[in-house]
Motif scaffolding. Structure first.
Motif, PDB file in Angstrom:
ATOM      1  N   PRO A  62      37.221  35.129  28.767  1.00 18.07           N
ATOM      2  CA  PRO A  62      37.178  36.141  29.828  1.00 18.07           C
ATOM      3  C   PRO A  62      38.574  36.470  30.371  1.00 18.07           C
ATOM      4  O   PRO A  62      39.388  35.566  30.557  1.00 18.07           O
ATOM      5  N   LEU A  63      38.806  37.722  30.617  1.00 20.11           N
ATOM      6  CA  LEU A  63      40.055  38.140  31.248  1.00 20.11           C
ATOM      7  C   LEU A  63      39.931  37.913  32.746  1.00 20.11           C
ATOM      8  O   LEU A  63      38.872  38.171  33.334  1.00 20.11           O
ATOM      9  N   MET A  64      40.982  37.416  33.354  1.00 22.46           N
ATOM     10  CA  MET A  64      40.945  37.150  34.792  1.00 22.46           C
ATOM     11  C   MET A  64      41.417  38.379  35.554  1.00 22.46           C
ATOM     12  O   MET A  64      42.541  38.848  35.352  1.00 22.46           O
ATOM     13  N   PHE A  65      40.562  38.898  36.408  1.00 17.13           N
ATOM     14  CA  PHE A  65      40.952  39.951  37.343  1.00 17.13           C
ATOM     15  C   PHE A  65      39.929  39.923  38.474  1.00 17.13           C
ATOM     16  O   PHE A  65      38.923  39.228  38.396  1.00 17.13           O
ATOM     17  N   ALA A  66      40.211  40.649  39.537  1.00 20.24           N
ATOM     18  CA  ALA A  66      39.315  40.602  40.682  1.00 20.24           C
ATOM     19  C   ALA A  66      37.981  41.246  40.334  1.00 20.24           C
ATOM     20  O   ALA A  66      37.933  42.294  39.695  1.00 20.24           O
ATOM     21  N   ASN A  67      36.903  40.627  40.761  1.00 20.58           N
ATOM     22  CA  ASN A  67      35.539  41.094  40.476  1.00 20.58           C
ATOM     23  C   ASN A  67      35.264  41.207  38.980  1.00 20.58           C
ATOM     24  O   ASN A  67      34.614  42.151  38.511  1.00 20.58           O
ATOM     25  N   ASN A  68      35.783  40.224  38.251  1.00 27.79           N
ATOM     26  CA  ASN A  68      35.597  40.242  36.798  1.00 27.79           C
ATOM     27  C   ASN A  68      34.180  39.846  36.378  1.00 27.79           C
ATOM     28  O   ASN A  68      33.929  39.546  35.217  1.00 27.79           O
ATOM     29  N   ASP A  69      33.250  39.850  37.331  1.00 29.14           N
ATOM     30  CA  ASP A  69      31.876  39.467  37.021  1.00 29.14           C
ATOM     31  C   ASP A  69      30.894  40.617  37.222  1.00 29.14           C
ATOM     32  O   ASP A  69      29.696  40.434  37.095  1.00 29.14           O
ATOM     33  N   ARG A  70      31.406  41.781  37.566  1.00 27.59           N
ATOM     34  CA  ARG A  70      30.519  42.908  37.883  1.00 27.59           C
ATOM     35  C   ARG A  70      29.695  43.348  36.686  1.00 27.59           C
ATOM     36  O   ARG A  70      30.169  43.295  35.546  1.00 27.59           O
ATOM     37  N   PRO A  71      28.450  43.821  36.920  1.00 27.08           N
ATOM     38  CA  PRO A  71      27.728  44.468  35.818  1.00 27.08           C
ATOM     39  C   PRO A  71      28.569  45.633  35.322  1.00 27.08           C
ATOM     40  O   PRO A  71      29.048  46.441  36.100  1.00 27.08           O
TER      41      PRO A  71
END
Lengths: 82, 957, 398
Positions: free
Chosen positions: B278-287
């Motif tokens: 996974p790439l790390m960035f803010a809100n990297n879990d959004r649908p």
């Protein structure tokens, strides 16, 4: 299967087919007192390493002495019939 | 269905078989070959689940074997992994999250202010038990996203199959298929397991050209009858002794829901592939945030666009390939952010540029915008906290790949982090195991295939098999392969750590890890537990790489060594039902079970045996024993034949009594003790002939007898032991009328002179060959009859027939217990504890102290002079008192022991019993004991058993 | 938010202490804590070979209970339970104690009789507990199958309210915090390689970080007790055996108590988060290797489904194991050794977690005062020589 124990009759079998009979210990000599006998019964070396121990293979009803490294569960050498 | 693409050769959906599933009651069109996840995606559903801790919306991020999310309820089955579940006509799918006010969602908003581990540190929680109780109740019961355990309307069926191929190949990609074929060609049995419903792995979704070798190899697989391919089968557990447990999701027409394959191969190949990191960035879990492989799977396998417009972010050449795939399928690519300052190769860059796709070298997604789903992204320079805003509906992002080593790690390989490559590799594999393909970081097709062949050849060689593979050719190909490419580094942020998720399973962010480090958690394991990173449903599959990467970045000196968290089985959740599939209760049933059941016998389970407890009124049964006769089944007793020149020696070694000089018709009642002198059993021995004996043990000790006897046998003794427990049935005919009853069935002289007490004889009863042992366990004139099991029912019925006119009653276990108690006969398993020696048990009269080397003799000699630690004593009270086994022997505050056996004897009209007590001398002085019953002390007389017929007259008539 | 202040700092061991504790699990940490706090011993160090809580302290299934068989040992467990209830406030750290009560199931008359003896004993000692019928059990545990459809049906059971769950990691961290506050030196990564004895008296220890001189040494090494005791040329009456456990995925609350089946020899509880933590009996052999077996998973799943048929779809998430130093009588070894000022707290098998606070407190008392507290004076190693076994385990040894 947890680990394998060699049975002289049946070959390498799952430890779950056996009963563990404890580490091989030397019985106290003739004339030993209560303390010595109780030390023999209850106290163990309990090594994290190679030791000789008793195993009984239920399917073929054979007791065998096995040398095993208790830290890795690997059996060393050949089993011997008691 | 605007996301559906036209058919192509790579798709695994079958357009000729459309079907309908239902989502929240609404029909959703899909095809055979879709998974529930792809079907829902086709229908435009973005939010499929919510995260565990903060209930953040979640959609499809990963579709491969580690896609433990999203979890939804499918056909009433909760926590179903929709990405791993094929659609079936009529399936009903429900989300597991609740709409509306969700306090965890509010917590999500507050998460920026909430600390990791706040439930440990909040003074309200630790100061006040009441507050903590309330908080805990709330945490448990708050509405949210967990499913419920409800009564199962249909009991699901699970199967268990055992396989023992020589070669097991895990993973049906190019490397795995090559390996399986090498094995198949060599003639050994091969099993190939593949978690998906289709073969080819990574190369099945790279486009038609990449599919060609897949199709070729697939075709080859079908040519071998010694090769079994199992699809929809996930290898989930490996155990150190070589057992592999693979769980298969069964096809709709299979009567079983799931099947476990217990596979014990001689050698195994792990070709489990690699997934995106996974790439790390803010809100990297959004649908809407998904991996590159996910986007490619959707397009190539399921004929689905990820979205109408997507943004791509990463740091390797693969993102260009993915971008081209998108563009070629009509997806608008808003831009490609390549974290490498120099960008991609000229070839790849120009082909994208031709399609008018903006490329941003040295840039990366910093933040995903959108609340319920992605609506856009902020893209900026690597390391920056701001950048340009882009509109998009999906962010396809990865930071290289993570080899899927969880299974090989379970198999005890060493998993070593290569800091140059930026990922883990398996080293020091156990003998007979090998790895191949993308699992080893390879990307070149030819290299992967060659490595698959080579790995199979190598492991098969360890079991002495020459494979028909040109090992040299494979090695050469492998040698020529391009070097393994390193992963791009993650972009490190400075502002938005509280929204950059390391662990999607438990909503753990970089900020949480920062806090843990500040608070003094310095060990990977401790940090993991404190933050709960990697401890969610995905068990580290998606999170561990970034977790360790971030720790190494924060504390390179301490955590640079990159030890991985110990991998434990299972790989992916395995349900209780499928693990229990092979287990069945296997009770033991005596041969006289059915004939007693027919006569109204009530069963009881004692250990492994099903026995008959009584026939309606156990107390009446005991009276029958005393007045006329009772017949009970004692077939469960251990029965053994021991014979040979050294049989006597052997018997004398194990038993406390001397067998020497045992005459042909005497019964020797003996005990056995262990080396400590503790009683383990009692039983009888008879001599069948020269060097030929027969002995019994208690029911409980029967199974352990062989083991115990063999333990003490001298190597050079010539003697043999045969377990006849099940070959022979046993019946106890007890009561004053028993001789008369037996005499009806035999011509053998059973008079008191011919067969006195404690003697035995062979005889035919109703022409059934028996041993008739005259003993007195139940306290009247009685005969224990041993006959072949297969004739026992016949004999039983003959005895009933002969005895009923004389008042014979069938009796069960309970009546036996009462009668033997009247005689004070102890049951070693019941009336002693594990430390009661022969003296304390009052069985020392069964010890022949002249025997030097019987088991326990040295200790018995020493114990003879020792005070008792405990003692078995007898007691009685008049009439019926509601005492039960386990009630205590007391005196005021003090507790002396407990009742081991107590019963009401209708014959004596007394409540009689045995107790195991300490400080017995004190009690004996008083002559009475006090029992604790329903909160009060009750007096009982101390009695030396037996309670009935102390002189044993009734036994000797 | 500003930087968080550290809850503790780990340190390298110094050259001299009053008391050195070998073993950084809960028993060692609790002893160190109470030595410093209750007994005002100034210089205490806890030496841990790996990281704190590495052993049983972070592997157990988080149960505490006061339902043991031997009456003499109940007060120790009761003290421990009372301490658990106070420790969160004392350590200023939520141990997430949840006194949900223990429920035990009997599947035979023998099982019921055994429960009866324990029930009566505990009642007379003022420990709240009840014997229940299958119907009453069903009321407390609705998901339990009390019908006769099970292979070995439930015939009755008990409910012991003073029992429940403590978050094991929280307990370790709480004691680390407490130790740090009381000035105890916390030394992870420190392996003791020798115990120095002169004229029958302990003088110090050797470690991989150098030698330490001290007035007293306390051994609380859990599964490795024999190996550590051997450094002082002592044998122990223990055998190290592996114990496996497992945890499932999370579901809504449906189990409000710890449930143990005396017939199937397995137990389960549902944590606050919603997952089921379950375990069963030891692997029946000596082993220092940490491993899991499918046999364990199969048997556990089978037994669980006998008790709770409706969890057939519930998924196993993770299994793990730990080491248990088992004595033959199922009771620990606590107190002095034949070496002066060398103390031991071992043989806790699979039941050590629950007693840790009480053990720490009583051993601290013993070490500081030289007087063995009455609460533990029957647990000395001498009992094996004197034939004074604790009647906790019922079965004969063959």
């Amino acid at each position: 299967m947890g680990f394998l124990i060699p049975c002289p009759n049946c070959g390498l079998r799952s430890a779950y087919e056996f009963k563990f009979g404890g580490e091989v210990k030397n019985e106290p000599g003739h004339g030993a007192g209560l303390c010595e006998w109780r030390h023999y019964f209850y106290f163990n070396k309990n090594v994290a390493g190679v030791q000789e121990e008793w195993w009984y293979h239920y399917p073929c009803q054979t007791w065998v002495i096995v040398t095993r490294d208790t830290a890795t569960n690997e059996v060393v050498g050949s089993p011997r019939l008691m | 269905m605007k996301l559906r693409l036209p058919p192509s050769s790579t798709q695994v959906i079958d357009r000729s078989r459309p079907l309908t599933i239902y989502y929240m009651g609404n029909p959703v069109k899909a095809y055979v070959g879709d998974t529930v996840a792809t079907a829902l995606h086709a229908a435009g559903i973005k939010q499929m689940a919510t995260s565990f801790k903060y209930h953040r919306p979640r959609g499809i991020m990963e579709l491969g074997v580690h896609a433990t999310d999203p979890l939804m309820e499918v056909d009433g089955r909760f926590n179903t992994r929709v990405a791993r579940t094929p659609v079936v006509e009529g399936m009903r799918v429900e989300p597991q999250f609740k709409k509306g006010i969700d306090i965890f969602k509010l917590a999500d908003k507050a998460s920026k202010a909430l600390q990791v581990g706040f439930y440990y540190k909040n003074p309200l929680f630790y100061k006040s038990e009441k507050t903590w109780d309330k908080a805990r109740k709330m945490m448990r019961t708050a509405p949210g996203n967990l499913p419920s355990i409800t009564p199962l309307k249909i009991k699901p069926a699970f199967d268990e199959v055992n396989l023992t191929p020589e070669l097991l190949v895990i993973g049906g990609g190019l490397g795995g298929m090559e390996a399986a074929l090498v094995g198949a060609r060599s003639g050994v049995r091969v099993v190939l397991v593949e978690a998906e419903g289709w073969l080819g792995g990574f190369h099945a979704f790279q486009g038609p050209k990449a599919l060609e070798p897949v199709l070729h190899l697939k075709e080859q697989l079908t040519k071998f009858s010694n090769l079994t391919v199992l699809t929809w089968t996930t290898a989930s557990m490996v155990y150190p002794d070589g057992l592999f447990v693979c769980i298969q999701t069964c096809a709709p027409d299979d009567p079983f829901l799931e099947r476990s394959y217990l596979i014990r191969p001689k050698v195994a190949i792990f070709a489990t592939g690699a997934m995106d990191r996974p790439l790390m960035f803010a809100n990297n879990d959004r649908p809407g945030v998904m991996f590159t492989q996910t986007a490619q799977r959707l397009v190539h396998l399921y004929g689905l666009k990820p979205e109408e417009e997507v943004l791509i972010s990463g740091g390797d050449d693969q993102i260009y390939k993915v971008a081209l795939d998108m563009v070629e399928h009509g997806v608008r690519v808003v831009g490609v952010a390549d974290s490498r300052a120099q960008g991609g190769s000229d070839e790849l860059t120009s082909s994208l540029a031709q399609h008018g796709v903006p490329i941003w070298p040295g840039e990366v997604v910093i933040e995903a915008k959108g609340k319920g789903a992605v609506t856009g992204a902020i893209v900026g320079k690597v390391g920056a906290t701001s950048g340009h805003s882009e509109k998009c509906k999906a962010i396809i992002a990865s930071s290289g790949r993570t080899p899927l080593f969880k299974l090989i790690a379970q198999a005890q390989a060493k998993i070593v982090y290569d800091p140059k490559l930026g990922f883990h590799l398996a080293k020091d594999l156990p003998k007979g195991y090998a790895t191949a393909g993308r699992l080893n970081g390879l990307e070149d097709q030819e290299a992967i295939r060659a490595q698959g062949r080579l790995a199979a050849a190598e492991v098969l060689e360890t079991i002495g098999l020459e494979t028909k593979t040109d090992i040299d050719e494979a090695r050469e190909l492998l040698g020529k392969a391009p070097s393994i490419k390193a992963n791009p580094s993650q972009s490190r942020s400075t502002r938005l750590n509280g929204q950059r998720f390391i662990c999607f399973g438990n909503d753990v962010t970089e900020k949480d890890v920062d806090q843990a480090l500040e608070e003094g958690f310095t060990n990977v394991e401790m940090i993991k537990r404190y933050t709960t990173a990697t401890m969610g449903a995905e068990q580290g599959a998606l999170s561990q790489a970034n977790f360790l990467d971030y720790l190494a970045y924060k504390q390179p000196n301490q955590m640079g060594s990159q030890q991985i968290n110990t991998p434990r089985p299972p790989l992916a959740g395995v349900c209780m039902g499928v693990m229990a599939a092979g287990h069945h209760d296997q009770p033991k049933i005596p041969p006289l079970h059915w004939v007693q059941l027919k006569a109204g016998g009530k069963t009881i389970r004692t250990g492994p045996w099903i026995r008959i407890e009584h026939f309606g009124d156990p107390e009446e049964e005991t009276l029958a024993v005393h007045r006329s006769a009772g017949l009970c089944d004692v077939s469960t007793l251990g029965k053994f034949r021991i014979f040979g020149p050294d049989a006597e020696k052997w018997l004398n070694r194990v038993n406390t009594r001397s067998i020497e000089g045992l005459s042909d018709n005497r019964i020797c009642y003996t005990a056995a003790c262990n080396e400590e002198g503790v009683v383990i059993d009692d039983g009888i021995v008879i001599k069948l002939g020269d060097d030929d004996y027969y002995f019994t043990t208690s029911t409980a000790r029967g199974p352990a007898t062989m083991e115990w006897y063999y333990r003490w046998k001298e190597r050079e003794w010539e003697a043999w032991l045969v377990n006849l427990t099940e070959a022979r049935a046993g019946m106890n005919l007890a009561g004053p009328a028993s001789r008369e009853i037996l005499s009806k069935l035999t011509s053998t002289d059973l008079s008191n002179e011919a067969l006195p007490f404690m003697h035995w004889t062979k005889a035919e009863l109703a022409e059934v060959p028996c041993y008739i042992l005259r003993m007195g366990f139940l306290g009247e004139l009685s005969y224990e009859i041993h006959c072949p099991s297969n004739q026992s029912v016949y004999l039983w019925e003959k005895l009933i027939e002969a005895g009923e006119p004389l008042g014979l009653k069938r009796i069960g276990l309970e009546a036996q217990l009462i009668c033997r108690l009247e005689k004070g006969h102890v049951l070693p398993g019941l009336d002693f504890d594990g430390n009661t020696n022969m003296f304390e048990a009052h069985l020392d009269w069964l010890w022949d102290s002249s025997k030097e080397d019987s088991i326990g003799a040295p200790m018995l000699r020493l114990l003879a002079k020792q005070p008792f630690r405990c003692e078995v004593i007898g007691f009685k009270l008049d009439g019926r008192v509601n005492l039960k086994d386990g009630h205590l022997v007391v005196n005021g505050e003090r507790q002396f022991g407990y009742i081991t056996s107590v019963r009401y004897s209708p014959l004596l009209d007394q409540t009689i019993g045995l107790a195991l007590v300490q400080n017995s001398e004190e009690l004996k002085k008083a002559g009475e004991i006090k029992l604790w019953l329903e909160g009060k002390e009750v007096r009982a007389n101390l009695v030396k058993p037996p309670f009935y017929d102390p002189s044993g007259e009734r036994l000797r008539i | 938010m500003g930087r968080k202040s550290p809850l503790w700092k780990f340190t390298e061991p110094r050259g001299t202490y009053d008391v050195v504790v070998i073993g950084g699990g809960l028993h060692g940490l609790a002893a160190a804590y109470y030595l410093a706090k209750d007994q005002k011993v100034k210089r205490v160090a806890v030496l841990e070979r790996k990281h704190f809580g590495y052993g049983g302290s972070s592997r157990n299934t988080e149960v505490y209970r006061v339902n043991q068989r031997a009456p003499e040992i109940l007060p120790l467990y009761l003290l421990s339970r009372n301490l658990w209830l106070e420790l969160s406030a004392e350590l200023e750290w939520n141990l997430m104690v949840w006194e949900k009560g223990m429920i035990g199931l009997a599947h035979s008359d023998a099982g019921l009789n055994a429960i009866r003896m324990r029930h009566e004993t505990q009642t007379r000692m003022g420990i709240e507990n009840y014997m229940l019928t299958p119907e009453e059990l069903k009321k407390l545990v609705p998901a339990l199958d009390v019908s006769d459809k099970a292979a070995i049906p439930i015939v009755g059971g008990y409910f012991n309210p003073p029992g429940g769950q403590v978050r094991h990691d929280a307990a370790v961290w709480g004691f680390l915090k407490g130790c740090y506050k009381e000035g105890v030196d916390l030394c992870p990564g420190t392996e003791v390689t020798g115990i120095n004895v002169t004229d029958g008296k302990v003088t110090g220890v050797d470690t991989n970080k150098g030698s330490i001189s001290c007035a007293a040494v306390h051994m609380a090494p859990g599964g490795y007790s024999s190996e550590v005791a051997r450094l002082a040329h002592l044998d122990l009456p223990v055998m190290t055996m592996p114990l496996q456990a497992m945890v499932t995925e999370c579901v809504k609350p449906f189990l409000d108590h710890v449930v143990v089946s005396e017939g199937y020899f397995c137990y389960v509880q549902q944590s606050i988060k919603g997952d089921l933590i379950m375990g069963a009996h030891l692997d029946p052999w000596q082993s220092y290797k940490l491993y899991n077996t499918y046999e364990f998973a199969q048997e556990q799943a089978y037994c669980m489904l006998q008790l709770f048929p409706d969890i057939a779809h519930l998924r196993l998430m993770r299994s793990w194991s730990g080491l248990c130093d088992m004595t033959v009588d199922g009771a620990p070894i606590m107190g002095a050794t034949e070496v002066e000022n060398l103390f031991i707290d071992a043989g806790w098998g699979y039941f050590g977690f629950k007693s840790s606070p009480a053990c720490g407190k009583t051993m601290a008392q013993f070490i500081a005062s030289g007087q063995c507290p009455e609460l533990i004076n029957f647990l000395g190693i001498d009992r094996f020589y004197e034939g004074r076994m604790i009647p906790e385990v019922y079965m004969v040894r063959t």
